[in-house]
Motif scaffolding. Sequence first.
Motif, PDB file in Angstrom:
ATOM      1  N   TYR A  52     -13.742 -29.608 -22.449  1.00 60.01           N
ATOM      2  CA  TYR A  52     -12.991 -28.492 -23.015  1.00 60.01           C
ATOM      3  C   TYR A  52     -12.296 -27.803 -21.859  1.00 60.01           C
ATOM      4  CZ  TYR A  52     -15.603 -29.398 -27.220  1.00 60.01           C
ATOM      5  OH  TYR A  52     -16.139 -30.008 -28.330  1.00 60.01           O
ATOM      6  N   ARG A  53     -10.988 -27.618 -21.974  1.00 56.81           N
ATOM      7  CA  ARG A  53     -10.198 -27.023 -20.907  1.00 56.81           C
ATOM      8  C   ARG A  53      -9.333 -25.902 -21.457  1.00 56.81           C
ATOM      9  NH1 ARG A  53     -10.710 -29.437 -15.701  1.00 56.81           N
ATOM     10  NH2 ARG A  53      -9.346 -27.694 -15.303  1.00 56.81           N
ATOM     11  N   LEU A  54      -9.072 -24.932 -20.608  1.00 56.71           N
ATOM     12  CA  LEU A  54      -8.221 -23.809 -20.965  1.00 56.71           C
ATOM     13  C   LEU A  54      -6.836 -23.983 -20.361  1.00 56.71           C
ATOM     14  CD1 LEU A  54     -10.833 -21.012 -20.407  1.00 56.71           C
ATOM     15  CD2 LEU A  54      -9.781 -21.601 -22.589  1.00 56.71           C
ATOM     16  N   TYR A  55      -5.847 -23.588 -21.133  1.00 56.82           N
ATOM     17  CA  TYR A  55      -4.458 -23.592 -20.687  1.00 56.82           C
ATOM     18  C   TYR A  55      -3.910 -22.195 -20.916  1.00 56.82           C
ATOM     19  CZ  TYR A  55      -4.351 -28.689 -20.401  1.00 56.82           C
ATOM     20  OH  TYR A  55      -4.582 -29.988 -20.063  1.00 56.82           O
ATOM     21  N   ARG A  56      -3.051 -21.750 -20.032  1.00 59.44           N
ATOM     22  CA  ARG A  56      -2.379 -20.470 -20.248  1.00 59.44           C
ATOM     23  C   ARG A  56      -0.929 -20.743 -20.596  1.00 59.44           C
ATOM     24  NH1 ARG A  56      -0.075 -18.645 -15.088  1.00 59.44           N
ATOM     25  NH2 ARG A  56      -0.655 -20.179 -13.533  1.00 59.44           N
ATOM     26  N   VAL A  57      -0.360 -19.841 -21.369  1.00 57.90           N
ATOM     27  CA  VAL A  57       1.016 -20.006 -21.826  1.00 57.90           C
ATOM     28  C   VAL A  57       1.894 -19.053 -21.019  1.00 57.90           C
ATOM     29  CG1 VAL A  57       2.581 -19.818 -23.789  1.00 57.90           C
ATOM     30  CG2 VAL A  57       0.225 -20.603 -24.137  1.00 57.90           C
ATOM     31  N   GLU A  58       2.908 -19.619 -20.384  1.00 60.68           N
ATOM     32  CA  GLU A  58       3.902 -18.832 -19.648  1.00 60.68           C
ATOM     33  C   GLU A  58       5.267 -19.274 -20.137  1.00 60.68           C
ATOM     34  OE1 GLU A  58       3.952 -18.698 -15.410  1.00 60.68           O
ATOM     35  OE2 GLU A  58       1.877 -18.008 -15.305  1.00 60.68           O
TER      36      GLU A  58
END
Length: 143
Positions: A52-58
């Motif tokens: 499980y990995r987190l991504y940030r939205v830019e």
Amino acid sequence: MQKYTKYLFFISLFLSLLSLYIIGKGGKEIYPFYSWKLFTSPSGSEKFEEQYRLYRVEGNDTIRVLYQATEIYDENNLALITGFYGKKIEKNENREESIKKMKIFMKSYRPEYNNLLLYKESFNPWDLGKPSFKINKILITKL
């Protein structure tokens, strides 16, 4: 090689103890085999791996959140916490409570990150380094 085994054992023991001492003083791990994770769950022991990995939205981009050690967490803790709550969220085990705890965790780790996405990634560790290496991603939730 067998005649060097006892020397390698004592060198490994010494380096592990030295790593323990340095980590206790607030330093970084210097010996990669200090972490038992290499022995208990090595990548490549299975043909299928899920994380499980987190991504940030830019803007219109999604950028993977890298695990970087802080004063509170090391890289292994970050991966374990993300995996623990990621699995609970995906399996709907106290989903809302788990999402809330995941947000609290991320505020303590990277308070500047907003608009996070939790993905479940799956891949074949045996394909690492090959030109055909592929990671399958499934969106679990937006945080």
